[in-house]
Design a protein around this motif. Structure first.
Motif, PDB file in Angstrom:
ATOM      1  N   ILE A  38      -3.566  10.140  -4.755  1.00 51.14           N
ATOM      2  CA  ILE A  38      -4.636   9.207  -4.426  1.00 51.14           C
ATOM      3  C   ILE A  38      -4.005   7.861  -4.088  1.00 51.14           C
ATOM      4  O   ILE A  38      -3.304   7.274  -4.913  1.00 51.14           O
ATOM      5  N   ILE A  39      -4.237   7.409  -2.868  1.00 49.81           N
ATOM      6  CA  ILE A  39      -3.673   6.134  -2.424  1.00 49.81           C
ATOM      7  C   ILE A  39      -4.788   5.094  -2.435  1.00 49.81           C
ATOM      8  O   ILE A  39      -5.756   5.198  -1.680  1.00 49.81           O
ATOM      9  N   ILE A  40      -4.667   4.118  -3.305  1.00 55.80           N
ATOM     10  CA  ILE A  40      -5.687   3.078  -3.464  1.00 55.80           C
ATOM     11  C   ILE A  40      -5.265   1.850  -2.667  1.00 55.80           C
ATOM     12  O   ILE A  40      -4.205   1.265  -2.917  1.00 55.80           O
ATOM     13  N   ILE A  41      -6.092   1.481  -1.685  1.00 56.35           N
ATOM     14  CA  ILE A  41      -5.818   0.329  -0.833  1.00 56.35           C
ATOM     15  C   ILE A  41      -6.840  -0.743  -1.172  1.00 56.35           C
ATOM     16  O   ILE A  41      -7.951  -0.752  -0.639  1.00 56.35           O
ATOM     17  N   ASP A  47     -12.960  -9.052  -8.284  1.00 55.75           N
ATOM     18  CA  ASP A  47     -13.592  -8.587  -9.521  1.00 55.75           C
ATOM     19  C   ASP A  47     -12.630  -7.875 -10.463  1.00 55.75           C
ATOM     20  O   ASP A  47     -13.028  -7.405 -11.526  1.00 55.75           O
ATOM     21  N   GLY A  48     -11.351  -7.774 -10.098  1.00 55.98           N
ATOM     22  CA  GLY A  48     -10.379  -7.121 -10.978  1.00 55.98           C
ATOM     23  C   GLY A  48     -10.167  -5.644 -10.688  1.00 55.98           C
ATOM     24  O   GLY A  48      -9.631  -4.916 -11.534  1.00 55.98           O
ATOM     25  N   THR A  49     -10.537  -5.194  -9.499  1.00 57.10           N
ATOM     26  CA  THR A  49     -10.348  -3.778  -9.142  1.00 57.10           C
ATOM     27  C   THR A  49      -8.882  -3.373  -9.214  1.00 57.10           C
ATOM     28  O   THR A  49      -8.548  -2.286  -9.707  1.00 57.10           O
ATOM     29  N   LEU A  50      -7.995  -4.232  -8.746  1.00 59.02           N
ATOM     30  CA  LEU A  50      -6.575  -3.887  -8.749  1.00 59.02           C
ATOM     31  C   LEU A  50      -6.047  -3.709 -10.164  1.00 59.02           C
ATOM     32  O   LEU A  50      -5.225  -2.820 -10.430  1.00 59.02           O
ATOM     33  N   GLU A  51      -6.519  -4.533 -11.108  1.00 56.42           N
ATOM     34  CA  GLU A  51      -6.083  -4.399 -12.500  1.00 56.42           C
ATOM     35  C   GLU A  51      -6.536  -3.057 -13.075  1.00 56.42           C
ATOM     36  O   GLU A  51      -5.795  -2.400 -13.820  1.00 56.42           O
ATOM     37  N   VAL A  52      -7.741  -2.647 -12.722  1.00 60.42           N
ATOM     38  CA  VAL A  52      -8.239  -1.328 -13.140  1.00 60.42           C
ATOM     39  C   VAL A  52      -7.372  -0.233 -12.525  1.00 60.42           C
ATOM     40  O   VAL A  52      -7.018   0.754 -13.188  1.00 60.42           O
ATOM     41  N   ALA A  53      -7.023  -0.384 -11.258  1.00 62.14           N
ATOM     42  CA  ALA A  53      -6.186   0.606 -10.578  1.00 62.14           C
ATOM     43  C   ALA A  53      -4.825   0.743 -11.263  1.00 62.14           C
ATOM     44  O   ALA A  53      -4.284   1.854 -11.380  1.00 62.14           O
ATOM     45  N   LYS A  54      -4.285  -0.363 -11.733  1.00 63.06           N
ATOM     46  CA  LYS A  54      -2.994  -0.318 -12.440  1.00 63.06           C
ATOM     47  C   LYS A  54      -3.107   0.460 -13.747  1.00 63.06           C
ATOM     48  O   LYS A  54      -2.177   1.195 -14.129  1.00 63.06           O
ATOM     49  N   GLN A  55      -4.235   0.320 -14.417  1.00 62.83           N
ATOM     50  CA  GLN A  55      -4.465   1.097 -15.638  1.00 62.83           C
ATOM     51  C   GLN A  55      -4.556   2.591 -15.313  1.00 62.83           C
ATOM     52  O   GLN A  55      -4.036   3.432 -16.055  1.00 62.83           O
ATOM     53  N   LEU A  56      -5.209   2.922 -14.208  1.00 61.04           N
ATOM     54  CA  LEU A  56      -5.327   4.323 -13.792  1.00 61.04           C
ATOM     55  C   LEU A  56      -3.960   4.896 -13.427  1.00 61.04           C
ATOM     56  O   LEU A  56      -3.678   6.067 -13.689  1.00 61.04           O
ATOM     57  N   GLU A  57      -3.120   4.070 -12.845  1.00 64.84           N
ATOM     58  CA  GLU A  57      -1.769   4.496 -12.511  1.00 64.84           C
ATOM     59  C   GLU A  57      -1.004   4.884 -13.782  1.00 64.84           C
ATOM     60  O   GLU A  57      -0.257   5.875 -13.801  1.00 64.84           O
ATOM     61  N   THR A  58      -1.226   4.121 -14.844  1.00 69.12           N
ATOM     62  CA  THR A  58      -0.576   4.415 -16.122  1.00 69.12           C
ATOM     63  C   THR A  58      -1.115   5.707 -16.725  1.00 69.12           C
ATOM     64  O   THR A  58      -0.352   6.516 -17.274  1.00 69.12           O
ATOM     65  N   ILE A  59      -2.415   5.922 -16.612  1.00 75.76           N
ATOM     66  CA  ILE A  59      -3.054   7.106 -17.204  1.00 75.76           C
ATOM     67  C   ILE A  59      -2.664   8.385 -16.479  1.00 75.76           C
ATOM     68  O   ILE A  59      -2.290   9.392 -17.103  1.00 75.76           O
ATOM     69  N   ILE A  65      -1.276   8.488  -8.551  1.00 77.18           N
ATOM     70  CA  ILE A  65      -1.943   7.248  -8.147  1.00 77.18           C
ATOM     71  C   ILE A  65      -0.923   6.325  -7.490  1.00 77.18           C
ATOM     72  O   ILE A  65       0.027   5.879  -8.127  1.00 77.18           O
ATOM     73  N   LEU A  66      -1.116   6.047  -6.204  1.00 74.24           N
ATOM     74  CA  LEU A  66      -0.239   5.151  -5.470  1.00 74.24           C
ATOM     75  C   LEU A  66      -1.021   3.879  -5.134  1.00 74.24           C
ATOM     76  O   LEU A  66      -2.071   3.951  -4.480  1.00 74.24           O
ATOM     77  N   LEU A  67      -0.553   2.746  -5.592  1.00 76.96           N
ATOM     78  CA  LEU A  67      -1.219   1.471  -5.324  1.00 76.96           C
ATOM     79  C   LEU A  67      -0.565   0.799  -4.127  1.00 76.96           C
ATOM     80  O   LEU A  67       0.622   0.493  -4.139  1.00 76.96           O
ATOM     81  N   ARG A  68      -1.376   0.586  -3.097  1.00 78.69           N
ATOM     82  CA  ARG A  68      -0.887  -0.060  -1.882  1.00 78.69           C
ATOM     83  C   ARG A  68      -1.849  -1.185  -1.480  1.00 78.69           C
ATOM     84  O   ARG A  68      -2.526  -1.118  -0.466  1.00 78.69           O
ATOM     85  N   PRO A  69      -1.938  -2.230  -2.330  1.00 77.89           N
ATOM     86  CA  PRO A  69      -2.912  -3.304  -2.089  1.00 77.89           C
ATOM     87  C   PRO A  69      -2.521  -4.202  -0.927  1.00 77.89           C
ATOM     88  O   PRO A  69      -1.365  -4.252  -0.508  1.00 77.89           O
ATOM     89  N   ARG A  70      -3.545  -4.917  -0.439  1.00 80.09           N
ATOM     90  CA  ARG A  70      -3.342  -5.944   0.575  1.00 80.09           C
ATOM     91  C   ARG A  70      -3.927  -7.258   0.053  1.00 80.09           C
ATOM     92  O   ARG A  70      -4.735  -7.258  -0.870  1.00 80.09           O
ATOM     93  N   GLY A  71      -3.539  -8.355   0.657  1.00 82.98           N
ATOM     94  CA  GLY A  71      -3.910  -9.651   0.112  1.00 82.98           C
ATOM     95  C   GLY A  71      -5.350 -10.064   0.334  1.00 82.98           C
ATOM     96  O   GLY A  71      -5.895 -10.867  -0.417  1.00 82.98           O
ATOM     97  N   LYS A  72      -5.991  -9.507   1.365  1.00 77.50           N
ATOM     98  CA  LYS A  72      -7.365  -9.900   1.671  1.00 77.50           C
ATOM     99  C   LYS A  72      -8.074  -8.774   2.417  1.00 77.50           C
ATOM    100  O   LYS A  72      -7.451  -7.784   2.804  1.00 77.50           O
TER     101      LYS A  72
END
Length: 238
Positions: A38-41, A47-59, A65-72
C-alpha cells in the motif's frame, strides 16, 4: 511467481479513514494470500494524516506500507504519477482512502482481470448490482448527469466513466499516464478514453459506492466548474 499488487492511496485529511481502509485491505488480501503493498501519498494534510500513516507503517511493516508524502496538495493525477514511481507490483490498484471504495471488491477485480487478461478493470456503479449508498437525490442527479454528458461527448464504451476504483497492468498505466493531459478530477475519465484509443482491453466490475463517514467531500463548486471546463477541453482534443 504469483503477481504482486501495488495499491495507491492518495490522502488529504483522512486521519480517521486511513486506519480503517488499511485494515480492510490487509484483511481481504491476507486471507486470500495475495502479495501486495500500500503506497500512501499524502499531500501535506494539516489534520495529522501523515502521523497516522507512520503508525500504520510500524504496525503492518515497511514492506506493506510505503509512505511517499508530498509537501502540498498537487492534484490527483500527479499523486498517481508520484505513487507509481515507487510501485513494485505487476498490477496497480487505485482507490479512494475515504472508505467510499470497499476493499472487498478488490477480489472481484482480480477475478475479472484473470478471466480474459484485461489490461484495465474498472469499478462501475451502473451495472449489475452496483449502486450508491448514502447520497441524497441531488448528488445522485449530479453524478448521473456528469456521467451521461461524459458518455455523450466522449463515447468511451465504459458504463461509469467518472469512477475512480480501478486496476491496471503497470505498463498499461504508465503508457496511459504518458498520454494523458488532465491532472484534476477529469483525469479518471481521460484514462478510459485514452485506453480505448490505444486499444487496451477493459473489464467492468459492479461496485457499491458509499458516501464518506468521516471528513468532508472534496468535490465542491469549484471542482464542478473545473470538471465542466476540463470535459469540454477533453472533448475538443480527443
Amino acid at each position: 511467481m504469483p503477481p504482486k499488487y501495488s495499491i495507491l492511496l492518495p490522502t488529504y485529511n483522512e486521519k480517521e479513514n486511513l486506519p480503517v481502509i488499511v485494515y480492510l485491505i490487509h484483511k481481504y488480501l491476507e486471507i486470500s494470500e495475495i502479495e501486495y503493498e500500500i503506497i500512501i501519498i499524502d499531500d501535506g494534510s494539516p489534520d495529522g494524516t501523515l502521523e497516522v500513516a507512520k503508525q500504520l507503517e510500524t504496525i503492518y511493516g515497511k514492506d506493506k506500507i510505503l509512505l511517499r508524502p508530498r509537501g502540498k496538495k498537487l492534484g490527483l493525477g500527479t499523486a498517481y504519477i508520484h505513487g507509481m514511481k515507487h510501485a513494485t507490483g505487476d498490477f496497480i490498484i487505485i482507490m479512494d482512502a475515504d472508505l467510499s471504495h470497499h476493499p472487498k471488491f478488490i477480489l472481484d477485480f482480480l477475478k475479472k482481470q484473470a478471466e480474459q487478461d484485461y489490461d484495465v478493470v474498472t469499478g462501475s456503479r451502473y451495472i449489475g448490482n452496483g449502486g450508491v449508498s448514502g447520497w441524497d437525490f441531488k448528488r445522485k442527479l449530479v453524478s448521473r448527469g456528469a456521467n451521461f454528458v461524459s458518455q455523450l461527448l466522449l463515447r468511451p464504451k465504459v458504463s461509469d466513466l467518472t469512477g475512480s476504483f480501478r486496476l491496471y497492468k503497470k505498463p498499461v498505466l504508465e503508457k496511459l499516464i504518458e498520454s494523458c493531459i488532465s491532472k484534476g478530477y477529469v483525469f479518471q475519465m481521460e484514462m478510459m478514453v485514452r485506453a480505448r484509443q490505444l486499444n487496451y482491453t477493459i473489464g467492468e466490475v459492479p461496485i457499491t459506492f458509499v458516501d464518506r463517514v468521516y471528513g468532508e467531500s472534496k468535490l465542491g463548486g469549484s471542482e464542478i466548474v473545473q470538471f465542466v471546463k476540463s470535459l469540454l477541453y477533453l472533448f475538443a482534443t480527443t
